[in-house]
Design an enzyme around this catalytic site. Sequence first.
Site, short mmCIF file in Angstrom:
data_model
loop_
_atom_site.label_atom_id
_atom_site.label_comp_id
_atom_site.label_asym_id
_atom_site.label_seq_id
_atom_site.Cartn_x
_atom_site.Cartn_y
_atom_site.Cartn_z
CE LYS A 3 -1.62 3.27 2.51
NZ LYS A 3 -1.88 4.32 1.56
N GLY A 46 6.98 5.90 7.95
CA GLY A 46 6.05 7.02 8.01
C GLY A 46 6.21 7.75 9.32
CB SER A 47 4.01 10.18 10.96
OG SER A 47 2.82 9.43 10.95
CB VAL A 64 0.89 6.42 11.23
CG1 VAL A 64 0.44 5.14 10.54
CG2 VAL A 64 -0.05 7.56 10.87
N GLY A 65 3.04 5.07 13.25
CA GLY A 65 3.87 3.92 13.63
C GLY A 65 3.44 3.33 14.97
CD GLU A 108 13.87 2.40 9.62
OE1 GLU A 108 14.21 3.51 10.08
OE2 GLU A 108 14.50 1.36 9.85
CB CYS A 154 12.89 10.39 7.61
SG CYS A 154 13.90 9.48 6.45
CD GLU A 207 9.28 14.13 11.08
OE1 GLU A 207 8.20 13.56 11.30
OE2 GLU A 207 10.23 13.57 10.49
P1 NAP Z 1 2.23 8.91 7.38
O1 NAP Z 1 1.12 9.87 7.38
O2 NAP Z 1 2.55 8.22 8.65
O3 NAP Z 1 1.90 7.86 6.23
C1 NAP Z 1 2.78 6.82 5.87
C2 NAP Z 1 1.98 5.70 5.22
O4 NAP Z 1 1.10 5.13 6.19
C3 NAP Z 1 1.10 6.14 4.07
O5 NAP Z 1 1.03 5.13 3.11
C4 NAP Z 1 -0.24 6.33 4.75
O6 NAP Z 1 -1.33 6.26 3.87
C5 NAP Z 1 -0.24 5.16 5.71
N1 NAP Z 1 -1.13 5.29 6.87
C6 NAP Z 1 -1.67 6.42 7.38
N2 NAP Z 1 -2.44 6.11 8.45
C7 NAP Z 1 -2.39 4.76 8.61
C8 NAP Z 1 -2.95 3.84 9.54
N3 NAP Z 1 -3.74 4.25 10.52
N4 NAP Z 1 -2.66 2.53 9.41
C9 NAP Z 1 -1.83 2.10 8.43
N5 NAP Z 1 -1.28 2.92 7.52
C10 NAP Z 1 -1.54 4.24 7.61
O7 NAP Z 1 3.58 9.60 6.91
P2 NAP Z 1 3.80 10.51 5.62
O8 NAP Z 1 3.20 11.83 5.88
O9 NAP Z 1 3.43 9.78 4.39
O10 NAP Z 1 5.40 10.61 5.63
C11 NAP Z 1 6.08 11.50 6.42
C12 NAP Z 1 6.61 10.84 7.69
O11 NAP Z 1 7.39 9.71 7.35
C13 NAP Z 1 7.54 11.73 8.48
O12 NAP Z 1 7.27 11.61 9.85
C14 NAP Z 1 8.91 11.17 8.16
O13 NAP Z 1 9.91 11.44 9.12
C15 NAP Z 1 8.63 9.73 8.04
N6 NAP Z 1 9.67 9.07 7.25
C16 NAP Z 1 10.55 8.26 7.90
C17 NAP Z 1 11.58 7.63 7.21
C18 NAP Z 1 12.54 6.73 7.92
O14 NAP Z 1 13.14 5.89 7.26
N7 NAP Z 1 12.74 6.83 9.22
C19 NAP Z 1 11.70 7.84 5.83
C20 NAP Z 1 10.79 8.68 5.20
C21 NAP Z 1 9.78 9.28 5.92
P3 NAP Z 1 -1.92 7.60 3.17
O15 NAP Z 1 -0.87 8.16 2.33
O16 NAP Z 1 -3.07 7.07 2.40
O17 NAP Z 1 -2.31 8.51 4.29
#
Ligand code: NAP
Length: 495
Positions: free
Chosen positions: A175, A228-229, A232-233, A250, A284, A385
């Site tokens: 996904k 992701g965030s 959500v993690g 991550e 990130c 962040e």
């Molecule tokens: P996000 O809102 O947490 O979304 C990440 C993914 O999770 C998306 O595919 C999202 O779908 C999905 N998602 C959202 N809510 C969910 C739930 N309740 N259950 C399961 N999946 C769910 O993060 P983002 O805004 O896309 O990305 C930014 C974040 O990612 C930042 O915090 C950044 O630091 C982090 N990040 C971390 C790394 C690392 O390696 N540490 C690398 C890159 C980014 P939708 O898109 O449909 O909402």
Amino acid sequence: MAKKFRNYINGKWVDALSGQTFENRNPANWDEVIGVFPKSSKEDVNDAVKSARKAFEAWRLTPAPKRGDILRKVGDLMVAKKEELSRQMTKEMGKVLAETRGDVQEGIDTAYYAGTEGRRLFGHTAPSELSNKFNMAIRVPIGVAGIVTPWNFPMAIPTWKIFPALLCGNTIVFKPASDTPATATSLVEILIEAGVPEGVVNIVHGGGGEVGNAIVGHPDVDLISFTGSTGVGKKISVMASETLKRVSLELGGKNAQIVMPDADMELALEGVLWGAFGTTGQRCTATSRLILHEKIHDEFVKMLVKRVENLKLGDGLKKGVDVGPCVNEDQRKTVQSYVEIGLEQGAKIVAGGEIPKDSNFKKGWFYRPTVFTNVKPEHRIAKEEIFGPVLSVLKAKSLDHAIQILNDTIYGLSSSLYTRDVNGAFRAIRDIKAGITYINAPTIGAEAHMPFGGVKQTGNGHREGGWAVYDFFSEWKTVYIDYSGGLQRAQIDNY
Ligand code: NAP
Ligand code: MG
């Protein structure tokens, strides 16, 4: 007419069972629709998991070197399509072309690494404590892997997960982020073209709450790899514990670059510009804090402001543009709200701090690269962040003080120190609490063959990249072969 995209389940391109769709648009130009995508739900996920489960039986028995051959072909196809993929990605999420090319290259590197890993998926042998007995531990596939990814590295991050998962013999339900479904679809098309068998890779588009949740909660999904965030993690971690899934998280970061008075100032300046404003600060590993030794603080800020004001904002496809738009309206609102919080708490804007007013920016989610000074470690813009083009500058009295400030956050992903003092550098490597430390290089710049990940609330202890990720996507099976012909009791008969 906008291009229509589909899910890929059980070897077929299909619409969402509900027939619902969502649109994706170019963040640099709202008028441009990238495509229309299936808005899937739990039922679509059920079909995808069923397909992946069925395909697992043959895929796990396919020799790893053969699986590696397919991934090498994937790398070749990505090389051939690199420019096309990069352009599509810039249109879809906004970062400049040089960076989307880098994103695709990281996928290529990951494919070739996985390709060779097929002939090197080493186990261990160890001597037995008993005579005529042989001990070994081998890696075995786990099952169905749920892959949930963000939009900021729409090619690299899915490949970091999917390629090692496949190489280890798992099947996939993928996904991608709702902001980058087209890039994700291109990746799946390449996997199909390279010869991944039907059912082994399935993609289900749709919202995180709906599709993401359904994957994480599904009893027949064995492992979840999520980037992701942190918010959500944490939810995923709780939900996946119901079925005791293996979970790799991550998550967010609040990365800092330290500059000491003995550093090469020009080099440190180039580093922070790239670290803070590359990908519009939406990495990130982005440099979100700059910790300057008090001796060079004023001079460095002056140099920095001059350069930040000259960064060219615009459509990432255009030549000479340094910084693209934020990915969407929400992300820009978050940036704007943190700028207000920074001002309220007493920090001072020395560059940017606003949405550009010129008419050529009016159809995109642009925000001016922003620098705050007078930031105190307790300020929210020093702790949380932001994920946008905002840099908070803090002052330190010494290297130890700078490291203390750097560590003062719930996150621990990347970190950077500019200095010519080798003793100080080694002390920092020891004392900085982060998964990644750069010396005389910015906080961004991971290489595909090295472990990647963070400590504290950046993750849950797993690593992507290099050899380390293969530990996540395979299970150890320990094997004892007794060829003595008699019953030998460990710990008993030999002591
Ligand atoms: P996000 O809102 O947490 O979304 C990440 C993914 O999770 C998306 O595919 C999202 O779908 C999905 N998602 C959202 N809510 C969910 C739930 N309740 N259950 C399961 N999946 C769910 O993060 P983002 O805004 O896309 O990305 C930014 C974040 O990612 C930042 O915090 C950044 O630091 C982090 N990040 C971390 C790394 C690392 O390696 N540490 C690398 C890159 C980014 P939708 O898109 O449909 O909402
Ligand atoms: Mg978009």
